[in-house]
Scaffold this motif. Structure first.
Motif, PDB file in Angstrom:
ATOM      1  N   PRO A   1     -22.230  37.545 -66.138  1.00 59.60           N
ATOM      2  CA  PRO A   1     -22.849  35.801 -66.071  1.00 59.60           C
ATOM      3  C   PRO A   1     -24.584  35.591 -65.476  1.00 59.60           C
ATOM      4  O   PRO A   1     -24.519  36.431 -64.601  1.00 59.60           O
ATOM      5  N   ILE A   2     -25.002  35.196 -66.388  1.00 59.86           N
ATOM      6  CA  ILE A   2     -27.046  34.709 -65.766  1.00 59.86           C
ATOM      7  C   ILE A   2     -27.003  33.848 -65.121  1.00 59.86           C
ATOM      8  O   ILE A   2     -27.008  32.781 -66.196  1.00 59.86           O
ATOM      9  N   PRO A   3     -28.178  34.585 -64.017  1.00 65.19           N
ATOM     10  CA  PRO A   3     -28.000  32.876 -63.703  1.00 65.19           C
ATOM     11  C   PRO A   3     -29.293  32.444 -64.029  1.00 65.19           C
ATOM     12  O   PRO A   3     -30.160  31.605 -63.400  1.00 65.19           O
ATOM     13  N   VAL A  25     -31.164  31.740 -70.601  1.00 60.52           N
ATOM     14  CA  VAL A  25     -30.906  32.406 -71.350  1.00 60.52           C
ATOM     15  C   VAL A  25     -29.378  32.934 -71.763  1.00 60.52           C
ATOM     16  O   VAL A  25     -28.726  32.510 -71.875  1.00 60.52           O
ATOM     17  N   LYS A  26     -29.866  33.406 -73.537  1.00 60.35           N
ATOM     18  CA  LYS A  26     -29.011  33.230 -74.620  1.00 60.35           C
ATOM     19  C   LYS A  26     -28.602  34.837 -74.161  1.00 60.35           C
ATOM     20  O   LYS A  26     -29.138  35.626 -75.342  1.00 60.35           O
ATOM     21  N   VAL A  51     -21.701  32.486 -62.963  1.00 58.01           N
ATOM     22  CA  VAL A  51     -21.052  31.516 -64.451  1.00 58.01           C
ATOM     23  C   VAL A  51     -21.448  30.074 -63.958  1.00 58.01           C
ATOM     24  O   VAL A  51     -21.311  29.755 -64.893  1.00 58.01           O
ATOM     25  N   VAL A  52     -21.906  29.460 -63.031  1.00 55.98           N
ATOM     26  CA  VAL A  52     -22.481  27.467 -63.021  1.00 55.98           C
ATOM     27  C   VAL A  52     -23.497  28.124 -64.133  1.00 55.98           C
ATOM     28  O   VAL A  52     -23.162  26.253 -64.933  1.00 55.98           O
ATOM     29  N   LEU A  66     -29.131  42.458 -75.644  1.00 58.23           N
ATOM     30  CA  LEU A  66     -28.874  40.866 -75.736  1.00 58.23           C
ATOM     31  C   LEU A  66     -29.198  39.711 -74.783  1.00 58.23           C
ATOM     32  O   LEU A  66     -28.517  38.612 -75.179  1.00 58.23           O
ATOM     33  N   LEU A  67     -29.970  40.426 -74.507  1.00 54.39           N
ATOM     34  CA  LEU A  67     -30.317  39.287 -73.381  1.00 54.39           C
ATOM     35  C   LEU A  67     -32.199  38.416 -73.754  1.00 54.39           C
ATOM     36  O   LEU A  67     -33.393  39.403 -73.898  1.00 54.39           O
TER      37      LEU A  67
END
Lengths: 295, 691
Positions: free
Chosen positions: B607-609, B613-614, B220-221, B681-682
């Motif tokens: 949410p990917i830390p 990554v878009k 999330v951050v 998506l990643l």
């Protein structure tokens, strides 16, 4: 998450008892309550030995004598020593109210446990029966029953027990309803435990804290009820030195000798306050949410 | 504005709680600055003092908490010196807060519109009419559909995501300079979380509010914040811009936290997660030297002698590690590679066919008059098959029926229809009617570690009971076996005698796993076993489950709403929505296109830390429809971002098979899906960072 917050800090492993006493310290009324009850217990056991006179020893020359060195609480209409009568009478109050409470707690616990755990029609029937008892004012119901059975020590105990079963059963049932959806109970069901095992081993230990608090509250109400019945002449019969009975008899002489009323009434009040303090303290110690623990 | 242009300027703040055992310094010497329009992400494990710090900077501490040193400036106002009465005027007008649990933050007996209007009336001095208009305006700003009618509703008539929007609208209505968001999305589903995060991001463009965003979720951050501060046991360990910190990771704690998060591009077959050993120290029992030293893998003697200060390593990038130089040299993430296990098909352990579970449901007062009964279709025709030494992950939003399915298989809930076959034998629906020898073969690990152990039983007794009941062991055998099980779940032997309240959440869950394994099960149902725990604890539990599976050959049915965790631990993944399966296939296949539009939306919400990554932005509208009133045709058509046409509303979609048993239930032909979804998506903008 906030939930895990307190937990991580608890790690060092403080024992259950270790946590009791600092909490106790924060509420001095609990100590006072325990002290009062201990004092009354002591009096109930050793009362007849400490008492300067026999409780029924009459001295018609000294009727309604005000408090003096010989009779520190004064004497009643037959010249009996009120101090001695109160000391000896504590035994009656504690045993009658105590046994009545024990009876209510025992049957209330059983009914609450099964009713809450089984649910369904059984639960519905038990709880509606409890509602019927609760719908009649307790003193009125007690009077009706005692008129029918005749006043005696045993009958008062039975009546007190009977009247307070619904309250205990309700409290126990509500705790059981919450506990039985907890996952440790589900885990027990999944490994095929019998209902009795689940009730006795998994649920009962977790009901005990609430039960202890409820029992102490019932005890203070029982004292009231026993005193009220005594006052109405439906409790323990004369010449027993029952506190309620003493207050009742003192009514007639109140304008001549107020101490005859003050001392037994004061004893009842003191005991009830003591039990109230203790039950308050128990709730703070045993039930979560009673204490705001920070850190 | 103060001289340096920061809205909030906190210097060397120490917060002390007065307790029975003496003063506790829960936050020590923390400084932070937040500029207008900036979102500052504050992360850390539970117990690190995040919430205390946030409350301290606005002087909103409980009665026994005090700021004992430091200075706090809100623009030009010295908050620390301000009298209590003045501070109260600032709360709500210049400083606002959004809490974690939207249900607890909104007055249930007050209309939504009135609640927002109350803020405007008190703090902006508006009259009733103006305040009402302001409330509607704010609801429109937070993109609430149909704000006029929402303003006239009560809290229980809105979903969790909508309530969180109401809270944001309330907090924004006085145009505050500074806003605290305390885990605002933690209680929400991933899909809703993604929508709320987008909303906060968009609102930032219109307002110039400085935000302190508290979370434990590094993903999330990475998605939302401009700056990050990593808090550990009341001190900041590392601070800097998002890109810098995530790329360089100049503190072993940051590195540890990031290593704990499962990756969406690797599974348990390739790597085991790194975890941080040990526990966060209590504020009354801090180490003398670096507070992280006892858990640090780079620790050396000097670390334990003196507490290192927060130093500026690069421009605006601070770290409190003495050994930053070593860290700068090796940036790569050190995942332990595992030997790739060749997959062999085990025997079929469980086969559940066409499971249905309908709950009878009579709404409200109607039940008194015997009105027509409705049916809540929690699980509506789901079939799964599991082999030994195999993990099936089940994902979906809350309320989709994942847990009900698991409970039907476990027999705690009686299925309405369907067949459950365990090792070739048909099982009764109810656990009461199942024979003893099948009982031990299905075990369950529950979600809430606090409720899954009896608080009055020592940990060892909980583990011993299945041994006695289901495996008929003698007392001596039981004692030996309990010791063995505690060792297997890496708990020290003296924990056998401890009561649950003496254990942390992670340790309780280990005991629960030991209890489940005590029965020597063929199938273990894990119902969100890690979701209430910290990331480092999650990682070590997932590693534990993987190891136990390797040695015991147990199958897991792993239920979670956390897709990265499911991706890591599962061999197969089943995607569930409104009581039905929509996609099933191996974990690798489900994560690459073509996938079901619902899976696609779930994946894009993770949410990917890693700020590099878009992700494509596919967002679901609204919330899951009620299972009492299931939409016609394809159940997903009301929210589907790729709705095909009228056919979706009329006909139930067919199953489309792909290679290796990967199946999708959708009207859109596979070729078209493949074209629509492209490479997936990643995407990574450059080949740097993690992998």
């Amino acid at each position: 998450m906030a939930l895990a917050n307190g937990e991580e800090k608890k790690k060092a492993g403080v024992s259950y008892l270790g946590k009791f006493f600092p909490r106790l310290r924060r509420y001095p009324t609990t100590y006072i309550g325990f002290a009062i009850i201990l004092a009354f217990l002591f009096i109930a056991i050793f009362g007849p030995m400490i008492a300067p006179y026999h409780y029924s020893q009459q001295n018609l020359a000294l009727r309604l004598d005000p408090p003096s060195e010989e009779h520190i609480f004064g004497t009643d209409q037959f010249g009996r020593d009120i101090y001695s009568r109160i000391l000896v009478g504590s035994r009656d109050v504690l045993t009658v109210a105590g046994s009545g409470t024990a009876l209510a707690v025992f049957f209330g616990l059983l009914l609450g446990l099964f009713s809450g755990y089984r649910g369904g029609l059984f639960d519905e029937m038990v709880m509606r029966a409890m509602d019927v008892i609760l719908s009649i004012p307790p003193l009125l119901l007690a009077m009706v029953i005692l008129f029918a059975l005749g006043p005696s020590r045993v009958n008062v105990i039975l009546v007190v027990g009977f009247l307070y079963i619904p309250m205990v059963a309700r409290v126990v049932r509500s705790v059981v309803l919450e506990l039985k959806t907890r996952q440790f109970v589900e885990a027990a069901r999944m490994r095929g435990e019998s209902s009795l095992y689940i009730l006795y081993k998994e649920i009962l230990p977790n009901v005990l804290p609430s039960l202890a608090v409820e029992a102490s509250m019932r005890f203070s109400y029982s004292i009231f009820l026993v005193a009220s019945l005594g006052f109405l002449g439906l409790g323990v019969q004369p010449p027993s030195p029952d506190w309620g009975l003493m207050v009742g008899e003192a009514r007639t002489w109140f304008y001549q000798a107020q101490w005859v009323l003050y001392f037994p009434a004061g004893a009842i009040a003191l005991l009830v306050v003591g039990v109230g303090f203790m039950s308050d303290g128990l709730r703070r110690m045993l039930l979560p949410g009673g204490v705001s623990d920070v850190g | 504005m103060s001289d340096n242009g920061a809205v909030l300027d906190v210097k060397n703040v120490t917060v002390t709680y007065e307790t029975d055992k003496g003063p506790l310094h829960t936050v020590r010497n923390v400084s932070l600055k937040i500029a207008p329009g900036e979102i500052y992400g504050l992360v850390g494990e539970s117990g690190s003092g995040k919430t205390t710090l946030a409350r301290a900077v606005v002087r909103y501490l409980p009665a026994n908490g005090k700021i004992t040193s430091g200075s706090i400036k809100l623009s030009d106002t010295d908050l620390y010196q301000l009298p209590r009465e003045e501070v109260r005027k600032i709360w709500g007008s210049r400083v606002t807060m959004v809490h974690q649990d939207p249900n607890a933050s909104i007055n249930p007996s007050m209309l939504i519109g009135d609640q927002i209007a109350e803020m405007a009336r008190i703090h902006l001095g508006m009259n009733k009419k103006q305040a009402r208009d302001r409330a509607i305006e704010m609801l429109t700003r937070v993109r609430m559909p149909d704000p006029e009618s929402v303003a006239k509703r009560y809290a229980h008539q809105l979903s969790g995501g909508m309530l969180q929007r109401v809270l944001i609208a309330t907090a924004m209505s006085t145009n505050p300079e500074f806003m605290i968001m305390d885990e605002p999305t933690t209680a929400l589903d991933v899909t809703t979380e993604a929508v709320i995060l987008d909303l906060i991001h968009e609102l930032m463009a219109d307002y110039n509010t400085a935000i302190l965003f508290i979370t434990h979720n590094l993903g999330v951050v990475a998605r939302l914040c401009d700056k990050i501060g990593v808090l550990y046991a009341g001190e900041i360990m590392e601070e800097g811009s998002i890109d810098e910190v995530f790329k360089k990771r100049l503190h072993p704690y940051t590195r540890g936290l990031l290593g704990c998060v499962p990756r969406v591009d690797a599974s348990k077959k390739d790597i085991s997660l790194s975890s941080i050993p040990g526990y966060i120290p209590r504020p009354d029992d801090l180490p003398d030297g670096c507070i992280f030293a006892p858990r640090c893998e780079l620790v050396e003697d000097a670390c334990e002698k003196e507490r290192p200060p927060l130093k500026e390593i690069a421009e605006n990038h601070f770290s409190a590690c003495r050994r930053v130089d070593q860290l700068q040299e090796k940036i790569e993430r050190k995942d332990e590679l595992r030997e790739h296990h060749e997959e062999e098909l085990g025997d079929i352990v469980l086969e559940a066919r066409n499971i249905k579970k309908y709950f009878p449901f009579t709404p409200g007062i109607g039940s008194l008059f015997g009105s027509k009964k409705a049916e809540l279709k929690a699980v509506d025709d789901i079939s799964v098959r599991m082999r030994s030494s195999f993990t099936m992950g089940i994902v979906g939003e809350s309320g989709c029926g994942k847990t009900t399915l698991a409970r039907c298989i476990a027999g705690i809930e009686e299925a309405t229809s369907g067949e459950i076959e365990l090792q070739g034998k048909l099982l009764a629906y109810s656990v009461k009617k199942r024979p003893h020898d099948t009982l031990k073969k299905i075990q369950m690990v529950f979600q809430n570690p606090d409720a899954s152990l009896n608080p009055q039983h020592p940990a060892g007794d909980s583990v011993a009971r299945p041994l006695i009941l289901l495996r008929d062991m003698s007392r001596k055998e039981v004692r030996e076996k309990v010791k063995e099980l505690f060792k297997a779940v890496s708990l020290p032997e003296d924990y056998i005698k401890r009561l649950p309240h003496e254990l942390s959440g992670g340790e309780k869950q280990r005991v629960a796993i030991a209890r489940a394994f005590a029965a020597d099960p063929a199938l273990m149902i894990c119902d969100e076993p890690i979701s209430s725990l910290d990331v480092s604890v999650q990682a070590s539990l997932m590693n534990l489950l993987t190891e136990l599976q390797d040695s015991a050959g147990t199958s897991y049915l792993f239920i979670s709403h956390d897709l990265s965790a499911v991706r890591h631990i599962s061999d197969w993944i089943a995607v569930v929505y409104l009581g039905r399966l929509w996609e099933i296939g191996s974990a690798e296949d489900v994560f690459i296109p073509p996938y079901h539009p619902y899976t696609e939306a779930l994946l894009s919400a993770i949410p990917i830390p890693d700020p590099e990554v878009k992700q494509d932005r596919i967002r679901l509208k609204g919330s899951v429809p009620s299972p009492l009133n299931i939409p016609s045709g394809c159940r997903f058509h009301t929210r589907c971002p790729r709705k095909y046409g009228k056919i979706c509303e009329k006909e139930e979609p067919p199953w489309q098979d792909m290679e290796d048993g990967h199946r999708i239930c959708c009207h859109i032909p596979l070729e078209e899906l493949r074209e629509l979804q492209g490479d997936g998506l990643l995407k990574k903008s450059s080949a740097g960072g993690g992998s």
